[in-house]
Motif scaffolding. Structure first.
Motif, PDB file in Angstrom:
ATOM      1  N   ASN A 125      -6.899   5.815  -3.541  1.00 54.85           N
ATOM      2  CA  ASN A 125      -7.847   6.297  -2.531  1.00 54.85           C
ATOM      3  C   ASN A 125      -7.237   6.376  -1.147  1.00 54.85           C
ATOM      4  OD1 ASN A 125     -10.859   6.651  -3.434  1.00 54.85           O
ATOM      5  ND2 ASN A 125     -10.098   4.907  -4.616  1.00 54.85           N
ATOM      6  N   ILE A 126      -6.231   5.524  -0.871  1.00 53.63           N
ATOM      7  CA  ILE A 126      -5.626   5.514   0.471  1.00 53.63           C
ATOM      8  C   ILE A 126      -4.134   5.848   0.461  1.00 53.63           C
ATOM      9  CG2 ILE A 126      -7.316   3.990   1.568  1.00 53.63           C
ATOM     10  CD1 ILE A 126      -5.397   1.648   1.037  1.00 53.63           C
ATOM     11  N   ALA A 127      -3.487   5.750  -0.701  1.00 54.39           N
ATOM     12  CA  ALA A 127      -2.063   6.085  -0.803  1.00 54.39           C
ATOM     13  C   ALA A 127      -1.839   7.001  -1.998  1.00 54.39           C
ATOM     14  CB  ALA A 127      -1.227   4.819  -0.917  1.00 54.39           C
ATOM     15  N   PRO A 128      -2.494   8.156  -2.015  1.00 55.60           N
ATOM     16  CA  PRO A 128      -2.433   9.000  -3.211  1.00 55.60           C
ATOM     17  C   PRO A 128      -1.050   9.577  -3.489  1.00 55.60           C
ATOM     18  CG  PRO A 128      -3.588  10.125  -1.424  1.00 55.60           C
ATOM     19  CD  PRO A 128      -3.394   8.712  -0.988  1.00 55.60           C
ATOM     20  N   LYS A 129      -0.367   9.993  -2.435  1.00 55.86           N
ATOM     21  CA  LYS A 129       0.931  10.633  -2.644  1.00 55.86           C
ATOM     22  C   LYS A 129       1.940   9.656  -3.241  1.00 55.86           C
ATOM     23  CE  LYS A 129       2.118  13.731   0.271  1.00 55.86           C
ATOM     24  NZ  LYS A 129       2.539  14.437   1.508  1.00 55.86           N
ATOM     25  N   ASP A 130       2.014   8.464  -2.663  1.00 56.26           N
ATOM     26  CA  ASP A 130       2.965   7.470  -3.165  1.00 56.26           C
ATOM     27  C   ASP A 130       2.632   7.028  -4.583  1.00 56.26           C
ATOM     28  OD1 ASP A 130       4.547   7.466  -0.948  1.00 56.26           O
ATOM     29  OD2 ASP A 130       3.935   5.495  -0.220  1.00 56.26           O
ATOM     30  N   THR A 131       1.341   6.881  -4.871  1.00 59.25           N
ATOM     31  CA  THR A 131       0.945   6.412  -6.192  1.00 59.25           C
ATOM     32  C   THR A 131       1.321   7.423  -7.265  1.00 59.25           C
ATOM     33  OG1 THR A 131      -0.871   5.203  -5.148  1.00 59.25           O
ATOM     34  CG2 THR A 131      -0.958   5.450  -7.529  1.00 59.25           C
ATOM     35  N   SER A 132       1.098   8.682  -6.978  1.00 57.04           N
ATOM     36  CA  SER A 132       1.511   9.721  -7.922  1.00 57.04           C
ATOM     37  C   SER A 132       3.030   9.779  -8.045  1.00 57.04           C
ATOM     38  CB  SER A 132       0.972  11.080  -7.469  1.00 57.04           C
ATOM     39  OG  SER A 132       1.397  12.109  -8.336  1.00 57.04           O
ATOM     40  N   LYS A 133       3.723   9.707  -6.916  1.00 56.89           N
ATOM     41  CA  LYS A 133       5.188   9.741  -6.947  1.00 56.89           C
ATOM     42  C   LYS A 133       5.746   8.586  -7.762  1.00 56.89           C
ATOM     43  CE  LYS A 133       7.380  10.332  -3.066  1.00 56.89           C
ATOM     44  NZ  LYS A 133       7.683  10.226  -1.614  1.00 56.89           N
ATOM     45  N   MET A 134       5.161   7.409  -7.626  1.00 57.75           N
ATOM     46  CA  MET A 134       5.622   6.237  -8.364  1.00 57.75           C
ATOM     47  C   MET A 134       5.609   6.497  -9.871  1.00 57.75           C
ATOM     48  SD  MET A 134       4.017   2.394  -8.412  1.00 57.75           S
ATOM     49  CE  MET A 134       2.400   3.006  -8.900  1.00 57.75           C
ATOM     50  N   VAL A 135       4.489   7.018 -10.361  1.00 59.94           N
ATOM     51  CA  VAL A 135       4.380   7.265 -11.794  1.00 59.94           C
ATOM     52  C   VAL A 135       5.379   8.328 -12.234  1.00 59.94           C
ATOM     53  CG1 VAL A 135       2.874   7.998 -13.679  1.00 59.94           C
ATOM     54  CG2 VAL A 135       1.963   6.578 -11.833  1.00 59.94           C
ATOM     55  N   HIS A 136       5.470   9.410 -11.478  1.00 59.43           N
ATOM     56  CA  HIS A 136       6.359  10.496 -11.874  1.00 59.43           C
ATOM     57  C   HIS A 136       7.828  10.108 -11.747  1.00 59.43           C
ATOM     58  CE1 HIS A 136       3.355  13.483 -12.865  1.00 59.43           C
ATOM     59  NE2 HIS A 136       2.674  13.096 -11.788  1.00 59.43           N
ATOM     60  N   HIS A 137       8.154   9.284 -10.762  1.00 56.52           N
ATOM     61  CA  HIS A 137       9.520   8.747 -10.702  1.00 56.52           C
ATOM     62  C   HIS A 137       9.848   8.024 -11.999  1.00 56.52           C
ATOM     63  CE1 HIS A 137      10.528   9.907  -6.717  1.00 56.52           C
ATOM     64  NE2 HIS A 137       9.866   8.972  -6.066  1.00 56.52           N
ATOM     65  N   TYR A 138       8.928   7.167 -12.439  1.00 57.53           N
ATOM     66  CA  TYR A 138       9.189   6.397 -13.660  1.00 57.53           C
ATOM     67  C   TYR A 138       9.317   7.325 -14.865  1.00 57.53           C
ATOM     68  CZ  TYR A 138       9.285   2.595 -16.966  1.00 57.53           C
ATOM     69  OH  TYR A 138       9.700   1.733 -17.948  1.00 57.53           O
ATOM     70  N   LEU A 139       8.384   8.253 -15.004  1.00 52.67           N
ATOM     71  CA  LEU A 139       8.405   9.155 -16.152  1.00 52.67           C
ATOM     72  C   LEU A 139       9.656  10.033 -16.160  1.00 52.67           C
ATOM     73  CD1 LEU A 139       4.648  10.232 -16.247  1.00 52.67           C
ATOM     74  CD2 LEU A 139       5.792   8.572 -17.731  1.00 52.67           C
ATOM     75  N   ASP A 140      10.217  10.280 -14.969  1.00 50.85           N
ATOM     76  CA  ASP A 140      11.435  11.091 -14.849  1.00 50.85           C
ATOM     77  C   ASP A 140      12.710  10.251 -14.936  1.00 50.85           C
ATOM     78  OD1 ASP A 140       9.866  13.346 -14.548  1.00 50.85           O
ATOM     79  OD2 ASP A 140       9.978  13.352 -12.361  1.00 50.85           O
ATOM     80  N   GLY A 141      12.550   8.963 -15.186  1.00 51.75           N
ATOM     81  CA  GLY A 141      13.714   8.102 -15.332  1.00 51.75           C
ATOM     82  C   GLY A 141      14.262   7.537 -14.036  1.00 51.75           C
ATOM     83  N   GLU A 142      13.529   7.744 -12.939  1.00 48.30           N
ATOM     84  CA  GLU A 142      13.971   7.230 -11.633  1.00 48.30           C
ATOM     85  C   GLU A 142      13.324   5.857 -11.423  1.00 48.30           C
ATOM     86  OE1 GLU A 142      13.260  10.190  -8.583  1.00 48.30           O
ATOM     87  OE2 GLU A 142      13.705  11.800 -10.014  1.00 48.30           O
ATOM     88  N   PHE A 143      13.827   4.875 -12.178  1.00 52.36           N
ATOM     89  CA  PHE A 143      13.163   3.581 -12.275  1.00 52.36           C
ATOM     90  C   PHE A 143      13.218   2.788 -10.968  1.00 52.36           C
ATOM     91  CE2 PHE A 143      14.781   4.246 -16.760  1.00 52.36           C
ATOM     92  CZ  PHE A 143      13.592   4.794 -17.208  1.00 52.36           C
ATOM     93  N   GLU A 144      14.332   2.843 -10.270  1.00 54.83           N
ATOM     94  CA  GLU A 144      14.455   2.093  -9.020  1.00 54.83           C
ATOM     95  C   GLU A 144      13.509   2.641  -7.957  1.00 54.83           C
ATOM     96  OE1 GLU A 144      16.032  -0.743  -8.146  1.00 54.83           O
ATOM     97  OE2 GLU A 144      16.427  -0.927 -10.300  1.00 54.83           O
ATOM     98  N   ALA A 145      13.369   3.954  -7.877  1.00 53.96           N
ATOM     99  CA  ALA A 145      12.450   4.567  -6.910  1.00 53.96           C
ATOM    100  C   ALA A 145      11.013   4.176  -7.223  1.00 53.96           C
ATOM    101  CB  ALA A 145      12.603   6.087  -6.926  1.00 53.96           C
ATOM    102  N   ALA A 146      10.684   4.145  -8.518  1.00 51.31           N
ATOM    103  CA  ALA A 146       9.339   3.746  -8.923  1.00 51.31           C
ATOM    104  C   ALA A 146       9.088   2.284  -8.587  1.00 51.31           C
ATOM    105  CB  ALA A 146       9.146   3.983 -10.421  1.00 51.31           C
ATOM    106  N   LYS A 147      10.070   1.436  -8.878  1.00 53.27           N
ATOM    107  CA  LYS A 147       9.917   0.009  -8.597  1.00 53.27           C
ATOM    108  C   LYS A 147       9.739  -0.246  -7.106  1.00 53.27           C
ATOM    109  CE  LYS A 147      13.435  -2.886  -8.581  1.00 53.27           C
ATOM    110  NZ  LYS A 147      14.574  -3.720  -9.035  1.00 53.27           N
ATOM    111  N   LYS A 148      10.442   0.485  -6.282  1.00 54.49           N
ATOM    112  CA  LYS A 148      10.346   0.308  -4.834  1.00 54.49           C
ATOM    113  C   LYS A 148       8.922   0.539  -4.350  1.00 54.49           C
ATOM    114  CE  LYS A 148      12.407   1.898  -0.484  1.00 54.49           C
ATOM    115  NZ  LYS A 148      13.392   2.827   0.149  1.00 54.49           N
ATOM    116  N   ILE A 149       8.272   1.566  -4.884  1.00 56.31           N
ATOM    117  CA  ILE A 149       6.889   1.851  -4.473  1.00 56.31           C
ATOM    118  C   ILE A 149       5.943   0.785  -5.012  1.00 56.31           C
ATOM    119  CG2 ILE A 149       4.970   3.491  -4.642  1.00 56.31           C
ATOM    120  CD1 ILE A 149       7.067   5.737  -4.784  1.00 56.31           C
ATOM    121  N   GLN A 150       6.110   0.420  -6.283  1.00 56.55           N
ATOM    122  CA  GLN A 150       5.216  -0.588  -6.878  1.00 56.55           C
ATOM    123  C   GLN A 150       5.250  -1.880  -6.079  1.00 56.55           C
ATOM    124  OE1 GLN A 150       3.392  -1.190 -10.738  1.00 56.55           O
ATOM    125  NE2 GLN A 150       2.452  -1.561  -8.758  1.00 56.55           N
ATOM    126  N   LEU A 151       6.435  -2.345  -5.722  1.00 60.07           N
ATOM    127  CA  LEU A 151       6.555  -3.603  -4.980  1.00 60.07           C
ATOM    128  C   LEU A 151       6.069  -3.462  -3.541  1.00 60.07           C
ATOM    129  CD1 LEU A 151       9.977  -4.933  -6.324  1.00 60.07           C
ATOM    130  CD2 LEU A 151       7.667  -5.435  -7.145  1.00 60.07           C
TER     131      LEU A 151
END
Length: 293
Positions: free
Chosen positions: A210-236
């Motif tokens: 609701n407040i960080a839509p762009k980052d939340t979507s990017k996090m999932v797509h980073h992971y699905l695309d194999g960009e695990f470190e980028a996804a982890k950075k957003i999650q943390l």
């Protein structure tokens, strides 16, 4: 075919000072989410204060979101009820209004036996053609969708996914073992997105979206695309903000956070009300630290 992959936002329901639904603001928020890259919108979920909406409002919220989205991303309508007949009515009407899928929470308060729960979902699913996402959140409903229950429920043809908000990773892994690639496993907790993706999840039905839509979507797509470190950075990075938006019962803090972010007034319906001043201060601090304010 998976209903969506990425971040589906469990959208708040904006309200006016008199408690009526602010449909103009609802349309504006819906458009903002599309612009920000949200992958799906869930109208009338828990975060949308649905339990306080009468049926006319409930269905008008769904219809308003559907019209604003105009086919650009999936709209998933929350139509759960602890009365099967009522659940059928909401599901059928949501389908008529153009929803792409249904999110159906387990019956609350009166609960159900295993046998009657299966019959509950069979009765609803038999009346619609839309794909259905199960919603397991025992902290709200008192009824947990165990792997044994899920094993029975996925035999119903149009049950195509689950929003898993039990918080029990072992249970989620057990469910992942039961389903195939056509079944969507969505995290119902913003702090467990990557663990669920790691066992085959398709994304998240998100509150922080609701407040960080762009980052939340990017996090999932980073992971699905194999960009695990980028996804982890957003999650943390999101974790302190997640703690803040759940420092009181959902959706009280996140609705206030949307107001702070968008510069709009926030109003609730009892039994929910304004957050404590300490909660507002915490939200401002964590939103500032995250770069939202």
């Amino acid at each position: 075919m998976t209903i969506f992959k990425g971040s589906g936002v469990a959208l708040i329901t904006p309200m006016n000072a008199d408690g009526s639904v602010n449909y103009d603001e609802l349309k504006a928020l819906t458009q903002w989410h599309i612009d920000e890259g949200t992958d799906a919108i869930i109208a009338c979920g828990t975060t949308g204060e649905t339990s306080t909406l009468v049926d006319e409002e409930h269905l008008k919220v769904i219809e308003t979101v559907v019209k604003q989205v105009d086919g650009r991303i999936p709209v998933i309508a929350g139509t759960g009820s602890n009365d099967t007949k009522h659940g059928i009515y909401l599901a059928v009407e949501a389908e008529k209004r153009g929803a792409d899928a249904l999110l159906i929470v387990t019956p609350y308060y009166n609960k159900a036996t295993k046998t009657s729960l299966v019959k509950h979902y069979e009765a609803i699913c038999s009346q619609v053609e839309l794909p259905v996402i199960l919603y397991s959140v025992a902290s709200r409903t008192g009824l947990n969708l165990t792997p044994d229950l899920v094993k029975e429920l996925i035999k119903i043809p149009n049950i195509k996914g689950i929003k898993e908000a039990s918080g029990d990773i072992s249970q989620i892994v057990a469910i992942a073992c039961l389903v195939n690639d056509d079944f969507a496993l969505y995290s119902g907790n913003d702090d467990q997105v990557l663990p669920i993706l790691s066992v085959g999840g398709s994304g998240v039905i998100s509150t922080i979206g609701n407040i960080a839509p762009k980052d939340t979507s990017k996090m999932v797509h980073h992971y699905l695309d194999g960009e695990f470190e980028a996804a982890k950075k957003i999650q943390l990075a999101q974790y302190p903000l997640i703690e803040a938006i759940f420092s009181e019962v959902n959706p009280v803090p996140v609705k206030k956070a949307v107001g702070l972010l968008k510069g709009i007034e926030t109003h609730y319906r009892l039994p929910l009300g304004d957050p404590e001043e300490a909660t507002i201060a915490l939200l401002k601090e964590k939103m500032t630290n995250y770069g939202l304010l």
